[in-house]
Design an enzyme around this catalytic site. Structure first.
Site, PDB file in Angstrom:
ATOM      1  N   GLY A   9       0.835  -1.215   0.000  1.00  0.00           N
ATOM      2  CA  GLY A   9       0.000   0.000   0.000  1.00  0.00           C
ATOM      3  C   GLY A   9       0.860   1.250   0.000  1.00  0.00           C
ATOM      4  O   GLY A   9       0.479   2.299   0.545  1.00  0.00           O
ATOM      5  N   ARG A  13      -2.047   6.976   1.765  1.00  0.00           N
ATOM      6  CA  ARG A  13      -1.764   8.015   2.780  1.00  0.00           C
ATOM      7  C   ARG A  13      -0.768   7.488   3.805  1.00  0.00           C
ATOM      8  O   ARG A  13       0.222   8.141   4.127  1.00  0.00           O
ATOM      9  CB  ARG A  13      -3.066   8.407   3.494  1.00  0.00           C
ATOM     10  CG  ARG A  13      -3.895   9.431   2.782  1.00  0.00           C
ATOM     11  CD  ARG A  13      -5.144   9.745   3.601  1.00  0.00           C
ATOM     12  NE  ARG A  13      -5.983   8.558   3.694  1.00  0.00           N
ATOM     13  CZ  ARG A  13      -7.007   8.293   2.886  1.00  0.00           C
ATOM     14  NH1 ARG A  13      -7.351   9.147   1.955  1.00  0.00           N
ATOM     15  NH2 ARG A  13      -7.710   7.181   2.994  1.00  0.00           N
ATOM     16  N   ALA A 109      -2.372  -4.496  14.828  1.00  0.00           N
ATOM     17  CA  ALA A 109      -2.949  -3.494  15.734  1.00  0.00           C
ATOM     18  C   ALA A 109      -3.902  -2.614  14.943  1.00  0.00           C
ATOM     19  O   ALA A 109      -3.582  -2.190  13.839  1.00  0.00           O
ATOM     20  CB  ALA A 109      -1.849  -2.640  16.351  1.00  0.00           C
ATOM     21  N   PRO A 110      -5.071  -2.336  15.506  1.00  0.00           N
ATOM     22  CA  PRO A 110      -5.981  -1.412  14.828  1.00  0.00           C
ATOM     23  C   PRO A 110      -5.466   0.022  14.891  1.00  0.00           C
ATOM     24  O   PRO A 110      -5.971   0.898  14.207  1.00  0.00           O
ATOM     25  CB  PRO A 110      -7.292  -1.564  15.609  1.00  0.00           C
ATOM     26  CG  PRO A 110      -6.880  -2.058  16.959  1.00  0.00           C
ATOM     27  CD  PRO A 110      -5.626  -2.861  16.764  1.00  0.00           C
ATOM     28  N   HIS A 143     -13.581  10.283  12.074  1.00  0.00           N
ATOM     29  CA  HIS A 143     -12.489  10.185  11.098  1.00  0.00           C
ATOM     30  C   HIS A 143     -12.828  10.986   9.852  1.00  0.00           C
ATOM     31  O   HIS A 143     -13.973  11.354   9.620  1.00  0.00           O
ATOM     32  CB  HIS A 143     -12.248   8.719  10.705  1.00  0.00           C
ATOM     33  CG  HIS A 143     -11.505   7.943  11.749  1.00  0.00           C
ATOM     34  ND1 HIS A 143     -12.140   7.360  12.816  1.00  0.00           N
ATOM     35  CD2 HIS A 143     -10.186   7.678  11.898  1.00  0.00           C
ATOM     36  CE1 HIS A 143     -11.243   6.755  13.583  1.00  0.00           C
ATOM     37  NE2 HIS A 143     -10.044   6.940  13.052  1.00  0.00           N
ATOM     38  N   LYS A 147     -12.622   7.581   4.926  1.00  0.00           N
ATOM     39  CA  LYS A 147     -12.532   6.273   5.623  1.00  0.00           C
ATOM     40  C   LYS A 147     -13.673   5.351   5.184  1.00  0.00           C
ATOM     41  O   LYS A 147     -14.826   5.772   5.123  1.00  0.00           O
ATOM     42  CB  LYS A 147     -12.567   6.484   7.140  1.00  0.00           C
ATOM     43  CG  LYS A 147     -12.336   5.194   7.910  1.00  0.00           C
ATOM     44  CD  LYS A 147     -11.908   5.437   9.336  1.00  0.00           C
ATOM     45  CE  LYS A 147     -11.719   4.137  10.093  1.00  0.00           C
ATOM     46  NZ  LYS A 147     -10.644   3.306   9.535  1.00  0.00           N
TER      47      LYS A 147
HETATM   48  P1  NAD Z   1      -5.304   4.707   1.443  1.00  0.00           P
HETATM   49  O1  NAD Z   1      -6.521   4.334   0.652  1.00  0.00           O
HETATM   50  O2  NAD Z   1      -4.741   6.075   1.331  1.00  0.00           O
HETATM   51  O3  NAD Z   1      -4.113   3.675   1.090  1.00  0.00           O
HETATM   52  C1  NAD Z   1      -4.296   2.306   0.853  1.00  0.00           C
HETATM   53  C2  NAD Z   1      -3.344   1.914  -0.258  1.00  0.00           C
HETATM   54  O4  NAD Z   1      -3.448   0.508  -0.457  1.00  0.00           O
HETATM   55  C3  NAD Z   1      -3.698   2.606  -1.608  1.00  0.00           C
HETATM   56  O5  NAD Z   1      -2.543   3.160  -2.201  1.00  0.00           O
HETATM   57  C4  NAD Z   1      -4.284   1.450  -2.416  1.00  0.00           C
HETATM   58  O6  NAD Z   1      -4.065   1.620  -3.830  1.00  0.00           O
HETATM   59  C5  NAD Z   1      -3.513   0.265  -1.846  1.00  0.00           C
HETATM   60  N1  NAD Z   1      -4.176  -1.004  -2.144  1.00  0.00           N
HETATM   61  C6  NAD Z   1      -5.513  -1.271  -2.128  1.00  0.00           C
HETATM   62  N2  NAD Z   1      -5.720  -2.537  -2.537  1.00  0.00           N
HETATM   63  C7  NAD Z   1      -4.499  -3.053  -2.813  1.00  0.00           C
HETATM   64  C8  NAD Z   1      -4.075  -4.320  -3.288  1.00  0.00           C
HETATM   65  N3  NAD Z   1      -4.963  -5.271  -3.607  1.00  0.00           N
HETATM   66  N4  NAD Z   1      -2.740  -4.558  -3.432  1.00  0.00           N
HETATM   67  C9  NAD Z   1      -1.841  -3.585  -3.159  1.00  0.00           C
HETATM   68  N5  NAD Z   1      -2.194  -2.336  -2.733  1.00  0.00           N
HETATM   69  C10 NAD Z   1      -3.517  -2.099  -2.555  1.00  0.00           C
HETATM   70  O7  NAD Z   1      -5.672   4.335   2.957  1.00  0.00           O
HETATM   71  P2  NAD Z   1      -4.845   4.678   4.286  1.00  0.00           P
HETATM   72  O8  NAD Z   1      -5.468   5.838   4.967  1.00  0.00           O
HETATM   73  O9  NAD Z   1      -3.389   4.670   3.991  1.00  0.00           O
HETATM   74  O10 NAD Z   1      -5.238   3.407   5.191  1.00  0.00           O
HETATM   75  C11 NAD Z   1      -4.955   2.086   4.760  1.00  0.00           C
HETATM   76  C12 NAD Z   1      -5.480   1.093   5.803  1.00  0.00           C
HETATM   77  O11 NAD Z   1      -4.786   1.289   7.047  1.00  0.00           O
HETATM   78  C13 NAD Z   1      -6.970   1.253   6.142  1.00  0.00           C
HETATM   79  O12 NAD Z   1      -7.505  -0.020   6.395  1.00  0.00           O
HETATM   80  C14 NAD Z   1      -6.960   2.105   7.408  1.00  0.00           C
HETATM   81  O13 NAD Z   1      -8.113   1.954   8.189  1.00  0.00           O
HETATM   82  C15 NAD Z   1      -5.744   1.519   8.092  1.00  0.00           C
HETATM   83  N6  NAD Z   1      -5.109   2.398   9.075  1.00  0.00           N
HETATM   84  C16 NAD Z   1      -4.627   1.796  10.185  1.00  0.00           C
HETATM   85  C17 NAD Z   1      -3.938   2.532  11.135  1.00  0.00           C
HETATM   86  C18 NAD Z   1      -3.325   1.811  12.317  1.00  0.00           C
HETATM   87  O14 NAD Z   1      -2.636   2.461  13.145  1.00  0.00           O
HETATM   88  N7  NAD Z   1      -3.508   0.489  12.410  1.00  0.00           N
HETATM   89  C19 NAD Z   1      -3.748   3.914  10.964  1.00  0.00           C
HETATM   90  C20 NAD Z   1      -4.242   4.509   9.801  1.00  0.00           C
HETATM   91  C21 NAD Z   1      -4.912   3.729   8.851  1.00  0.00           C
END
Ligand code: NAD
Length: 255
Positions: A9, A13, A109-110, A143, A147
């Protein structure tokens, strides 16, 4: 040892910040993957999770729940440690993570912020001390408008911590998305409310509301870098560990 960290990913972000944090931590950014056709300027883009696993000691994964089962199988087969931050996982996705953790070290971790993990620890202790029939537990989160899952993984984590403190399973007491004629609040229920708007990074409040007093624990994240630096701390911690399912509390030495 120079630990090689791969990012799933990487164009997202979180992915972009994770790439920065790998470099800031003095580790090696092995490369990344994203959806086909998505460009990333920060590191070598590999075709898929299997290719990423070949060049990395640890994969840090912040993608989408739809990837979880595939990533679990590929990383377990390659013997590569996994730091999993993706939220919104189904029961089947969670089962695939547990299965992978029998063969590789997984930190899931969430929420990777140290502050939230402290709140999670406090939530369980408070729930154990405050009788469920007198202190109504409600979890409110807000959020950014992009999201895709609700309640947030962190809100559910808080719910699980409260449920564990009360010796019950969250599924049996969870009350999400109240709307219309819902009837009176069930004794012992754990309520959830999810707000979405603007660019709020992440806010969570756990309330214990009684007839004669109310306690609120609030955490606000101002910058999502707090999650990225926590996840890279977890990646450095998990490299070389035996197989198992670890949490951020393990990383922080809070268990
Ligand atoms: P985002 O949409 O900006 O980024 C996700 C990335 O994953 C994108 O670039 C997307 O193209 C890519 N992606 C999607 N499907 C894919 C696949 N099949 N193969 C490869 N890449 C793929 O989202 P984000 O804000 O970066 O959040 C991503 C995830 O992390 C969400 O589930 C969010 O809830 C979670 N998150 C968790 C925490 C934590 O501390 N655990 C913090 C922030 C976000």
């Amino acid at each position: 040892m120079n630990i090689r960290i791969g990012i799933a990913g990487i164009a997202g972000r979180m992915g972009r910040l994770l790439a920065d944090e790998v470099v800031a931590a003095g580790a090696q950014l092995a490369g990344g993957i994203d959806r086909p056709g998505v460009a990333a300027s920060v590191a070598t883009l590999l075709p898929d999770i299997t290719a990423l696993a070949q060049v990395a000691d640890v994969v840090v994964d912040f993608t989408h729940a739809s990837t979880t089962q595939r990533h679990a199988e590929a990383l377990a087969a390659a013997g590569v440690a996994w730091v999993l931050g993706t939220t919104g996982l189904s029961a089947q996705d969670e089962a695939s993570v547990q299965q992978a953790a029998q063969r590789i070290a997984v930190v899931q971790a969430p929420n990777f912020s140290p502050g939230v993990n402290l709140v999670l620890a406090l939530a369980g202790r408070m729930a154990a001390a405050l009788p469920a029939d007198a202190y109504d537990a409600e979890i409110i989160e807000m959020h950014h408008r992009q999201k895709v899952d609700a309640p947030s993984g962190t809100a559910l984590g808080l719910g699980h911590a409260v449920a564990r403190g009360r010796g019950v399973a969250l599924e049996t007491v969870r009350d999400s998305g109240r709307d219309g004629h819902t009837g009176a609040r069930r004794a012992g229920a754990i309520g959830f409310a999810a707000l979405r708007g603007g660019q709020v990074v992440g806010e969570h409040t756990l309330l214990f509301a009684a007839a004669d007093e109310q306690i609120a624990l609030t955490h606000r994240a101002f910058d999502r870098r707090v999650f990225a630096s926590g996840a890279i701390r977890a990646a450095l911690w998990v490299a070389g560990r035996p197989s198992g399912h670890y949490s951020m509390m393990d990383v922080l030495g809070m268990t």
